[in-house]
Design a protein around this motif. Structure first.
Motif, PDB file in Angstrom:
ATOM      1  N   ASN E  52      -5.256  23.695   0.853  1.00  0.00           N
ATOM      2  CA  ASN E  52      -5.294  23.584   2.310  1.00  0.00           C
ATOM      3  C   ASN E  52      -5.752  22.198   2.726  1.00  0.00           C
ATOM      4  O   ASN E  52      -5.196  21.599   3.650  1.00  0.00           O
ATOM      5  CB  ASN E  52      -6.254  24.625   2.894  1.00  0.00           C
ATOM      6  CG  ASN E  52      -5.503  25.889   3.245  1.00  0.00           C
ATOM      7  OD1 ASN E  52      -4.276  25.921   3.138  1.00  0.00           O
ATOM      8  ND2 ASN E  52      -6.231  26.912   3.658  1.00  0.00           N
ATOM      9  N   LEU E  53      -6.751  21.686   2.037  1.00  0.00           N
ATOM     10  CA  LEU E  53      -7.234  20.344   2.343  1.00  0.00           C
ATOM     11  C   LEU E  53      -6.106  19.327   2.157  1.00  0.00           C
ATOM     12  O   LEU E  53      -5.887  18.451   2.996  1.00  0.00           O
ATOM     13  CB  LEU E  53      -8.421  20.003   1.451  1.00  0.00           C
ATOM     14  CG  LEU E  53      -9.005  18.597   1.656  1.00  0.00           C
ATOM     15  CD1 LEU E  53      -9.485  18.423   3.088  1.00  0.00           C
ATOM     16  CD2 LEU E  53     -10.134  18.344   0.680  1.00  0.00           C
ATOM     17  N   THR E  54      -5.386  19.486   1.060  1.00  0.00           N
ATOM     18  CA  THR E  54      -4.252  18.592   0.817  1.00  0.00           C
ATOM     19  C   THR E  54      -3.256  18.650   1.964  1.00  0.00           C
ATOM     20  O   THR E  54      -2.786  17.628   2.476  1.00  0.00           O
ATOM     21  CB  THR E  54      -3.554  18.993  -0.480  1.00  0.00           C
ATOM     22  OG1 THR E  54      -4.526  19.161  -1.493  1.00  0.00           O
ATOM     23  CG2 THR E  54      -2.545  17.944  -0.903  1.00  0.00           C
ATOM     24  N   LEU E  55      -2.942  19.872   2.364  1.00  0.00           N
ATOM     25  CA  LEU E  55      -1.942  20.049   3.424  1.00  0.00           C
ATOM     26  C   LEU E  55      -2.395  19.387   4.710  1.00  0.00           C
ATOM     27  O   LEU E  55      -1.650  18.631   5.364  1.00  0.00           O
ATOM     28  CB  LEU E  55      -1.698  21.544   3.652  1.00  0.00           C
ATOM     29  CG  LEU E  55      -0.759  22.226   2.662  1.00  0.00           C
ATOM     30  CD1 LEU E  55      -0.830  23.733   2.837  1.00  0.00           C
ATOM     31  CD2 LEU E  55       0.666  21.738   2.857  1.00  0.00           C
ATOM     32  N   VAL E  56      -3.619  19.635   5.061  1.00  0.00           N
ATOM     33  CA  VAL E  56      -4.108  19.107   6.334  1.00  0.00           C
ATOM     34  C   VAL E  56      -4.206  17.593   6.273  1.00  0.00           C
ATOM     35  O   VAL E  56      -3.863  16.885   7.232  1.00  0.00           O
ATOM     36  CB  VAL E  56      -5.455  19.758   6.683  1.00  0.00           C
ATOM     37  CG1 VAL E  56      -6.063  19.099   7.912  1.00  0.00           C
ATOM     38  CG2 VAL E  56      -5.285  21.235   6.917  1.00  0.00           C
ATOM     39  N   PHE E  58      -2.359  15.574   4.459  1.00  0.00           N
ATOM     40  CA  PHE E  58      -1.007  15.033   4.593  1.00  0.00           C
ATOM     41  C   PHE E  58      -0.520  15.131   6.020  1.00  0.00           C
ATOM     42  O   PHE E  58       0.150  14.241   6.538  1.00  0.00           O
ATOM     43  CB  PHE E  58      -0.036  15.786   3.668  1.00  0.00           C
ATOM     44  CG  PHE E  58       0.042  15.202   2.294  1.00  0.00           C
ATOM     45  CD1 PHE E  58       0.278  13.848   2.119  1.00  0.00           C
ATOM     46  CD2 PHE E  58      -0.125  15.997   1.180  1.00  0.00           C
ATOM     47  CE1 PHE E  58       0.366  13.310   0.848  1.00  0.00           C
ATOM     48  CE2 PHE E  58      -0.049  15.473  -0.090  1.00  0.00           C
ATOM     49  CZ  PHE E  58       0.197  14.118  -0.256  1.00  0.00           C
ATOM     50  N   GLY E  67       1.949  20.539   8.358  1.00  0.00           N
ATOM     51  CA  GLY E  67       0.949  20.779   7.335  1.00  0.00           C
ATOM     52  C   GLY E  67      -0.120  21.730   7.824  1.00  0.00           C
ATOM     53  O   GLY E  67      -0.556  22.622   7.099  1.00  0.00           O
TER      54      GLY E  67
END
Lengths: 165, 634, 487, 497, 109
Positions: E52-56, E58, E67
């Motif tokens: 989730n951190l990655t998605l946000v 990005f 994202g």
């Protein structure tokens, strides 16, 4: 300032993460995960994701983790005892984890990131913009989550129903 | 008409064989007694008809096979040579089959019919052999006489020795067949034909089609190879060195069989072959020389062994080998007609000897050991007389038929005068003397003196008429037969030579005057040895090692056993145990077992522990990532 | 699409099989014989109408089967396959007749036999590579069940499995070959074909041919069986029930040799790479001739002896095929027919001897000739035919194959001819050992009965007939539908 | 039409929404039936629940099948929901496949549940949910929908695996499946996030267009491919990510095993084709290398391990691992032929594999699944029809012509050689030889002489399902053309017409 | 390109990605080494959070809202998974005391 926040939150998250995998008491692991989630929520906020920030705290850290706590309370505090049967598991796991992280790390180096789109940061990530997205372009995935939750609910109910036989 | 007649020559014995094979053992004995000889005599009459009409033709019946350039008819070649052979086969054969009616009378119904079936099959095969107009049917006949011989040697299949002897004869003959087949291949590859007419006319034309240098065509390696390969067949069939070991064992068969097949006809097929193939041998000088040498050596070799034999039929068998050696010698030096004259003469006196010996054996209740005879002269006078005629003819006593035929051969060899022929003459001379000795030994031992103490029958019965008459006819022929060909001595007719030299090559040298003298001297010496044998019999006490060597037939059987038979069985057994089962099958079974073993050990990875699974999962992910990174880097 | 005569030849036994399987024993046998005879009649009809000297497939049938992959249902016969088709139908009839009603689940047995026969007929008639492969594999299924469910010996299942796995190891690799032939054939994309008549003209490059030949040859070598890929044979033949052996030994191996002739030779005219396969295979064939004969000499079990003799004989066939000339290849086809006539007879005789004496061990069977004169007589003819006696059928085939081999390389023919000398050694040991002894066989045993004699009679007649007039067969072999085969 | 997915589309209208719904009508209809089934389950008295729910489920599947078939025949179909889903022929192909699977599953499982005393309507609801998830996956054209579909059917299956609540094996299967599945999902999701980061969109066709050929070798994407790839490989149960498969297959109730052995595999392959072939064509060499490794391992491990099994379920699980390896060859080969071969194989795999498992359901007793190979003892006398059909399934799986499995392999291998993966094909055929060993081993008890003569009762619906599978396994083999055409039409949206 | 401005500070997306990678790895280690099934479940949640951190991150870097929406979906899924996972574990706990995931090894081979 933001960098400081990031560093603190990141350290908290990592600490929490380590806590999750080191505490023997499940309840402490759960609380560590809550810590991670809170730290992440801070980062979300930092990344202009207000709505995600809110959901992370209320739904995730709040509801889901409480569910975990309930279950732990229901089942009693089970501690891992003894050394377990798989003697090489821990060592190998460490090795593999380092390798995995090393690979991910190596591949994240020198990445040419994509050119950002022109976006108005004032509305980016707000409840309105999220809602507009969810109910138009994300309508289909959104509806799917409802089915997903429904199925999960039915399943949970079925599984936790007392056996009537 | 003649075409049909030619086929009828084959047809009668074939029909006889089929009838006897199909229902013979259920028919009354008399039917068998009639059909068996009748089939042969009918052929004889048909042949005689063709002979008298001077038929000379190549009759084609049907296309046996056509495969690309290989096209072969079933054709019968009627010429003087084949007519001559047919007359010998059906004539002498008819006498012998008739004789068998009496000789085999002790057999029970089925065996009796079986015997005549085989005899007719043999006559059919032998006729096919000599009548065939191409190499393939020559080989067919060649193999079929071998088969009949196999059947007849093993006729008394209750005897293990007979069964083994039959098999030995068959396998040896197959070696010869294979040689002939390969020889035919050589000829086909060179001339693209397998009928005699095509091959021989091709030989007369530009000789070697595949030779690099056509000027060498006169004698090319190809022709030599073909000639040598055909010679393998001839040698095997005629029991010449080194494929001779089957013939003595073949005496396990009934005596008429020995007379017909192993004396008069089949074993002379090799001589016929060389004569028939004379266009080839005339060109292939090395192979031709080899024929003469093999003949001479075999003649001497067999004669020496005959000295020590105690079984009367074995003496005759070695004698046969020796006499066929003479024939080989003759055709080998190019005196074809002389060879065939000796073939005819030998058919007379050797069939006579066998049949007379058969009378004796019959009377002695199947005892064949000469040492257990003795004193038969007074008790079986007609048989003794005929046997004596045979012996004298064999030795070459003047004026019996053997004298004329043998003299002609030795004379031809003597007169030609090159080193090779002089050598073979020398050997022939020596052989003639030994012949006198062993024949004398046989005669004196069996018929003279007092009856042996071990004689199984005290008062032997003379043979019945059906047996005696053919013997008598042959005895007459052995006495007077020589006078149809006396020209070698300077005067008189030469009916056989005149008749055959329309087909085979005439000797291209003149009979020298010294040859006649040498011939007469030789025969005189031989006669003397025949008489002296009465006294010289215990010679072997002087040189016991020679006795042993001869009794073991120069150890040929032992050598072959050690060189071929036992290694083959050993290789087969070891190959089966150590290669077939361990390696060839083991590799297959082993592959299966290896898979199972791998499966068994791989199975341990599926431990049931969740965390192990995840560990493998992560490992897989790492491998995949490394794979892609390495790929990108390379 | 109308169903032509060739389709009938394989569909008839197959449909017959489905019906026979559910019939009671007596009716099942009648039905099976009827079906087999009908198929034989159609096959003979095709042979009678067959036109010699016509260089295409005849009686062709074509139907777009999987057009996306250019796979067609193509049937056809030429001079090479026609006699094998007839032989297959003929042997099937013999096998049906030879099946005793006392067999357990006899209807099922007959049904499987018919199905196997249908598969083999299909292999011989298919002129599309994929269709060929389909039949090739499909015939394994009934063969497996026959061996396993009706096999003799202690572990027929094991022998069946070994047979199937070994054969499959070859034929699945052949699948790669089939695909490779499709992918690498020398045509423009989209014009590929599986048509066996056309494939010879679009052969891939020699290097590719080398590889493709190897996989095809492996499959055919195992099936034939070619030395040293024969180790399934002794087990399988020992386990197979006798009526099955009539077609299994008589026909199935021929499909391997037929594959060499129909596919390996014409499709890969130049299979050279590290070496030339067209020299390797005949050398193996000669090896098989000699090795099979030697192993036969070493056998005590009569059935095994015949099995090894079969390996030796198949060597002649392959040798003839790889003579690469008319005499060799026609001789090979002749020899396939001849062997198909002889081997069933041998197995039947061995089985009858076993029935009566309870043993196949050569050392415990002896002196049967006086007890069973008719069997002795027939056995004589069969044994002589088997050892290649001139005048009987096998001689013709051996003569022609060796002649062809001599034309290619005399050394091959000479080595092969040694096999001719070894054959009488074991054949006569077998025959004489069983038939002759100083005393007749200890207990009274019945001679073969009339039914068994009539079963053998056509085979024996053929042994003579094919020996006397082999030209009848070669007359039709002038029709060769593929380039690359000797005409 | 392609929407710029990232931005909210404030012009989205009802009409558009309805038309979009039409594109996913099979899914929508089935969801409706599922809701109806839930209500029925709640409303009806207990004894009748199960039957009614089963009927509703069958009707729903049939309706869904009809809808999809109708749209297939009429060539309707195109992107929907701003490119997050589609009703194209690829999607329809899988919708039809899953609907058929659903019908067969219900037909088999209803009698099974009765025998095991588990007359619970929830089972059919879970099957419906799983089918919905699979259909979503088939029709998904966005990473998000792919992920949701994946999770939807996975979660339904987690529960279904543990459906026999009191059975320790069922529990163990569910727990293992859930935990490993969750772990793998995290990998997939991580990979998706990275791909999103590199392309700026989750809509699959747009990923391809946005990235362009320049993207080849982008480390983010390579890492994304690795992470997604291992997750996908997990879902198709390809080695070395297969370890859960035998345990879960063995522990789960047989109909569930039957269902997921086919469904999971087909859905996951739909996902792989959609994401890799359609979304990341420019990184073909990367994901092909990854999948080639996975395929080779699967064929070796699956086939070898199957030899040593005594449980039919486990044996078929390993066989499924090996089969995944074969199918991957088609994916790697790609192109119209390769992907059509994949679709063809998946379609026919439905019949032969499901049929085999369905026969196993008949062996179940009231207390447990009897799934040892020796439990098939005497089948030819106990139920000859089932013996014949089981033989057909095994031979078909082993790849014997004229059964359909052979043609599936033929198409796959042809594509493989055509694409230059000859070594992989050779490995596949070598391992196929091994596979025959264990497939045939299953037939040994089926046909061996036996003392058992008690009749094996086969309920009508199960018999029908097995018979349909058997007929399809034979007929599609005798005439594979139509199914292959369907496969070719199905891959049209991805590989081009 | 990987940088963006937050409250005046230039931050690089790779920091967030790195942090996510660390957390993801920690979660994976948890799954690998812990034996308590609950903790394994929790570790999986940790991994999902990392994603989730990655998605946000990005999402922010790209200026693309998707994202975040994806992250929301992920949370839902995580929740559903957690619920079902807990239900299954509870079901198991009802019949036996499961404190070690390695006890679940009846199925193997």
């Amino acid at each position: 300032m933001a960098i400081a926040v990031f560093v603190v939150a990141a350290l908290m998250a990592i600490a929490g993460g380590i806590g999750v995998i080191t505490f023997h008491q499940p309840i402490r692991s759960v609380l560590s995960l809550v810590l991670v989630m809170l730290a992440l929520s801070v980062l979300f906020l930092l990344l202009s994701a207000q709505f995600v920030f809110v959901v992370q705290i209320i739904v995730y850290a709040g509801a889901v983790m409480v569910l975990f706590l309930f279950v732990i309370a229901l089942l009693g505090p089970a501690r891992e005892s003894g050394r377990g049967r798989l003697r090489f598991q821990a060592g190998l796991s460490g090795l593999f984890a380092v390798a995995l992280f090393g690979l991910i790390y190596a591949m994240l180096q020198g990445v040419q990131y994509r050119q950002p789109e022109k976006t108005d940061l004032n509305v980016f990530g707000t409840v309105q913009s999220i809602a507009a997205g969810l109910f138009t372009t994300y309508l289909y995935p959104f509806e799917l989550t409802s089915v997903l939750l429904l199925v999960a609910a039915i399943g949970a109910i079925y599984l936790s129903r007392r056996d009537e036989r | 008409m003649n075409q049909t007649l030619a086929l009828l020559i084959l047809g009668f014995p074939a029909a006889g064989a089929i009838i006897l094979a199909g229902r013979g053992w259920r028919m009354p004995r008399i039917v068998t007694q009639i059909i068996g000889p009748l089939a042969v005599w009918s052929s004889f009459i048909v042949t005689l008809n063709l002979f008298l009409n001077h038929v000379n033709d190549d009759f084609t019946y049907w296309t046996w096979i056509k495969s690309g350039s290989f096209e072969l008819p079933f054709d019968l070649l009627i010429d003087n040579l084949s007519i001559f052979m047919c007359l010998v086969i059906t004539g002498v054969g008819g006498l012998i089959v008739t004789y068998s009616v009496g000789y085999m009378a002790h057999e029970d119904g089925p065996s009796y019919a079986r015997f005549f079936t085989y005899m007719d099959v043999f006559i059919f095969s032998m006729l096919l052999l000599v009548l065939a107009g191409n190499f393939v049917f020559l080989i067919v006949g060649w193999a079929l006489v071998g088969l009949s011989s196999y059947f007849l040697i093993g006729f008394w299949y209750q005897r293990r020795s007979a069964v083994l002897a039959a098999r030995k004869a068959f396998v040896m003959n197959v070696i010869g067949d294979v040689g002939m087949i390969l020889g035919a291949f050589v000829l086909f590859v060179s001339y693209h034909a397998l009928t005699y007419s095509s091959v021989f006319s091709a030989l007369k034309g530009p000789l070697c089609l595949v030779c690099v240098n056509p000027s060498q065509a006169a004698d090319s390696p190809t022709i030599e190879l073909a000639a040598f390969l055909l010679l393998v067949g001839a040698v095997a069939k005629s029991a010449q060195l080194p494929l001779h070991t089957w013939l003595p064992d073949a005496m396990e068969g009934p005596t008429p069989v020995s007379a017909l097949i192993h004396a008069a006809t089949m074993v002379t097929a090799g001589v016929y072959l060389v004569g028939r193939m004379h266009p080839i041998y005339d060109v292939a000088v090395y192979a031709h020389g080899a024929v003469a040498i093999i003949g001479a050596v075999t003649a001497l070799f067999a004669a020496t062994i005959a000295i020590v034999q105690t079984d009367i039929k074995r003496v005759l068998a070695y004698s046969t080998m020796s006499q066929i050696g003479y024939m080989f010698l003759a055709v080998g030096i190019g005196a074809y007609a002389a060879g065939f004259f000796h073939l005819l003469a030998h058919a007379f006196f050797k069939a006579l000897l066998f049949m007379a010996a058969g009378n004796v054996i019959h009377a002695m209740h199947d005892e064949q050991d000469m040492r257990k005879y003795g004193g038969l002269w007074s008790q079986m006078r007609p048989t003794s007389v005929t046997f004596l005629i045979g012996c004298l003819s064999l030795v070459g006593v003047i004026p019996f038929v053997g004298f004329f035929s043998k003299e002609q051969i030795l004379g031809a060899a003597f007169s030609k005068g090159d080193p090779l022929t002089l050598t073979v003459w020398g050997i022939g001379f020596l052989t003639a003397l030994i012949t006198g000795f062993y024949t004398g030994r046989m005669w004196w031992l069996s018929f003279w003196g007092k009856p042996s103490a071990q004689r199984p029958v005290e008062h032997p019965h003379e043979a019945p008429a059906v047996m005696m008459i053919p013997v008598a006819i042959l005895a007459v022929l052995a006495v007077v037969g020589g006078f149809i060909q006396t020209r070698a001595l300077g005067t008189g007719p030469a009916l056989v030579s005149d008749f055959l030299e329309k087909v085979v090559t005439k000797p291209n040298w003149e009979e020298s005057s010294g040859a006649v003298g040498a011939g007469i001297a030789t025969m005189a010496l031989a006669t003397a040895l025949f008489l002296a044998a009465y006294r010289l019999r215990p010679w072997s006490a002087v040189v016991p090692w020679a006795q042993r060597l001869l009794e073991h037939k120069y150890y040929f059987d032992e050598m072959y056993d050690a060189a071929f038979v036992r290694p083959m069985d050993a290789i087969a057994a070891i190959g089966y145990r150590d290669v077939e089962e361990l390696v060839i099958d083991g590799a297959v079974v082993g592959a299966g077992e290896a898979a199972e073993a791998t499966a068994g050990s791989l199975r341990l990875t599926q431990s049931g522990y969740f965390r192990n699974y995840v560990l493998v999962f992560v490992a897989g992910a790492i491998i995949a990532a490394v794979l892609l990174i390495v790929r990108a880097a390379s | 699409m109308t169903i032509g005569a060739l389709s009938v030849i394989w569909l008839l036994p197959l449909i017959g099989a489905l019906i026979v399987a559910f019939l009671p024993p007596h009716l099942g046998k009648y039905m099976a014989v009827l079906v087999a005879v009908a198929a034989l009649a159609v096959a003979v009809y095709v042979a009678v109408l067959f036109a010699p000297d016509y260089h295409r497939f005849q009686f062709t049938e074509t139907f777009a089967w999987i057009p996306q992959l250019h796979v067609f249902y193509r049937l056809g016969v030429d001079g090479i396959s026609i006699w094998l088709v007839v032989l297959n139908a003929f042997l099937t009839t013999i096998a049906m007749l030879a099946t005793p009603l006392s067999t357990r689940n006899v209807s099922r047995f007959l049904a499987l036999m018919l199905a196997m026969s249908a598969g083999m007929a299909g292999v011989l008639m298919a002129t599309d590579l994929v269709l060929f492969y389909v039949f090739w594999e499909a015939m394994l299924i009934p063969a497996y069940f026959l061996l396993w469910l009706f096999g003799e010996g202690e572990r027929p299942g094991r022998a069946a499995l070994k047979f199937v796995l070994y054969t499959l190891a070859g034929s699945l690799l052949m699948l790669v070959g089939v695909i490779g032939e499709y992918v690498f054939q020398n045509v423009l994309p989209g014009q590929q074909t599986f048509d066996l008549a056309q494939l010879p003209s679009v052969a891939p490059s020699p290097g590719i041919q080398f590889g493709l030949f190897a996989v095809f040859a492996l499959a055919f070598a195992i099936k034939t069986p070619l030395f040293p890929f024969h180790s399934w044979v002794p087990d399988a033949y020992a386990a197979a029930p006798t009526p099955m052996l009539v077609t299994f030994a008589g026909m199935m191996g021929k499909t391997g040799a037929y594959g060499f002739l129909r596919i390996a030779i014409p499709l890969f005219p130049d299979p050279t790479g590290l070496w030339d396969w067209r020299w390797v295979i005949p050398v193996l064939a000669v090896g098989g001739i000699l090795w099979g004969a030697l192993m036969a000499i070493a056998q005590r079990d009569m059935k095994m002896l015949v099995a090894y003799s079969s390996i030796s004989h198949m060597g002649f066939i392959v040798l003839g095929i790889f003579a690469l000339n008319v005499q060799g290849q026609q001789g090979a086809v002749l020899q396939m027919v001849n062997h198909g006539v002889i081997v069933p007879a041998l197995f039947l005789i061995v089985a009858w001897i076993q029935d009566r004496t309870g043993s196949r061990d050569r050392s415990s069977v002896f002196g049967l000739a006086p007890r069973m004169p008719i069997l002795a007589g027939v056995f004589t003819v069969v044994a002589l035919a088997a050892l290649g006696l001139p005048g009987l059928n096998s001689f013709v085939g051996e003569f022609m194959t060796l002649l062809g081999a001599w034309e290619r390389a005399p050394a091959l023919a000479i080595a092969g001819a040694i096999g001719l000398v070894l054959t009488p050694v074991y054949m006569l040991r077998l025959f004489q050992g069983a038939m002759y002894a100083e005393k007749p066989y200890a207990s009274e045993v019945d001679d073969i009965h009339a039914g068994q004699l009539t079963l053998l009679a056509p085979l024996v007649v053929l042994m003579f007939a094919l020996g006397l007039a082999p030209g009848v067969l070669t007359a039709l072999m002038t029709s060769v539908a593929q380039q690359g085969l000797a005409r | 039409m392609i929407f710029a997915a990232a931005t909210p589309d404030l012009t989205y209208s009802w009409n558009q929404a309805l038309s979009d719904l039409g594109q996913v009508s099979a899914i929508a209809a089935l969801t409706g039936f599922m809701l109806f089934a839930i209500i029925a389950e709640l409303a009806l008295p207990k004894p009748r629940r199960s039957g009614v729910v089963a009927m509703v489920a069958v009707t729903g599947f049939a309706y869904s099948l009809g809808t999809a078939a109708y749209r297939w025949i009429n060539g309707l179909g195109g992107p929907a929901y701003h490119g997050y889903a589609t009703g194209d022929s690829f999607a329809l192909f899988f919708e039809i496949l899953f609907a058929v699977l659903g019908i067969l599953t219900v037909a088999v499982s209803h009698p099974y549940l009765e025998r095991r005393g588990l007359r619970e309507g929830e089972f059919h609801i879970l099957v419906m949910a799983a089918v919905i998830g699979m259909m979503v996956l088939g029709s998904a054209t966005s990473l998000v929908t792919v992920f949701l579909g994946l999770e939807l059917f996975s979660i339904a299956l987690y529960i279904a695996c543990g459906f026999i609540r009191t059975d320790s094996r069922s529990q163990e299967a569910a727990a293992k499946y859930l935990l490993v599945g969750g772990f793998a999902s995290a990998f997939v999701l991580y990979g998706m996030a990275l791909v999103y980061g590199a392309s700026g969109t989750t809509v699959i066709p747009q990923i391809a267009t946005r990235l362009g050929p320049a993207a080849a070798g982008n480390p983010l994407l390579v890492l994304g491919i690795v992470l997604m790839g291992v997750g996908f490989a997990f879902k198709v149960s390809a080695a070395p990510f297969h370890m859960w498969t035998p345990d879960v297959y063995q522990g789960a109730p047989v109909p569930v095993t039957a269902f997921m052995s086919v469904g999971t595999k087909a859905a996951a392959f739909a996902m792989i084709v959609r994401v890799f072939a359609s979304g990341l064509p420019h990184l073909g060499p990367e994901w092909q290398a990854l999948l080639a490794f996975v395929a080779a391992t699967s064929m070796i491990v699956g086939n070898l391990l199957a030899i040593a099994q005594t449980s039919l379920k486990r044996l078929l699980a390993y066989s499924g691992i090996a089969q995944a390896g074969y199918i991957l060859i088609g994916v790697i080969a790609g192109g119209k032929d390769g992907l059509a071969a994949v679709l063809f194989y998946l379609f026919v795999y439905l019949f032969m594999n499901f049929g085999a498992f369905a026969v196993v359901t008949l062996l179940a007793g009231p207390d447990a699944d009897h799934d040892r190979i020796s439990d098939l003892d005497g089948l030819h006398r106990r139920n000859p029809l089932m013996a014949i059909l089981m033989t057909v399934f095994m031979l078909s799986l082993a790849g014997f012509p004229p059964f359909v499995g052979f043609f599936g392999k033929l198409f796959l291998f042809t594509a493989g050689v055509n694409a230059g993966y000859t070594w992989l094909v050779v490995l596949a055929v070598v391992m196929s030889v091994v596979s025959v060993y264990y497939y045939v081993r299953v037939l040994v008890p089926v046909w061996s002489p036996t003392a058992r003569t008690d009749e094996l009762h086969a309920p009508v619906s199960t018999t029908a399902a097995i018979a349909i599978s058997g007929v399809a396994s034979v007929f599609l083999g005798l005439y594979p053309t139509w199914a292959l055409i369907a496969g070719q039409v199905g891959v049209g949206p991805i590989a081009g017409p | 390109m990987g940088t963006f401005d937050i409250g005046g500070s230039q931050m690089d997306v790779s920091w967030f990605l790195l942090l996510a990678a660390v957390l993801f790895t920690l979660g994976a280690v948890g799954v690998l080494v812990r034996r308590n099934p609950l903790i394994i479940l929790i570790s999986i949640e940790l991994m999902l959070n990392a994603v989730n951190l990655t998605l946000v991150a990005f999402s922010r870097q790209l200026g693309n809202l998707e994202g975040q929406l994806f992250a929301l979906m992920t949370m839902t899924v995580a929740a559903a998974e957690a619920v079902v996972g807990l239900a299954i574990l509870v079901d198991i706990f009802r019949t036996r005391d499961l404190e070690d995931i390695d006890d679940l090894s009846e199925l193997k081979g």
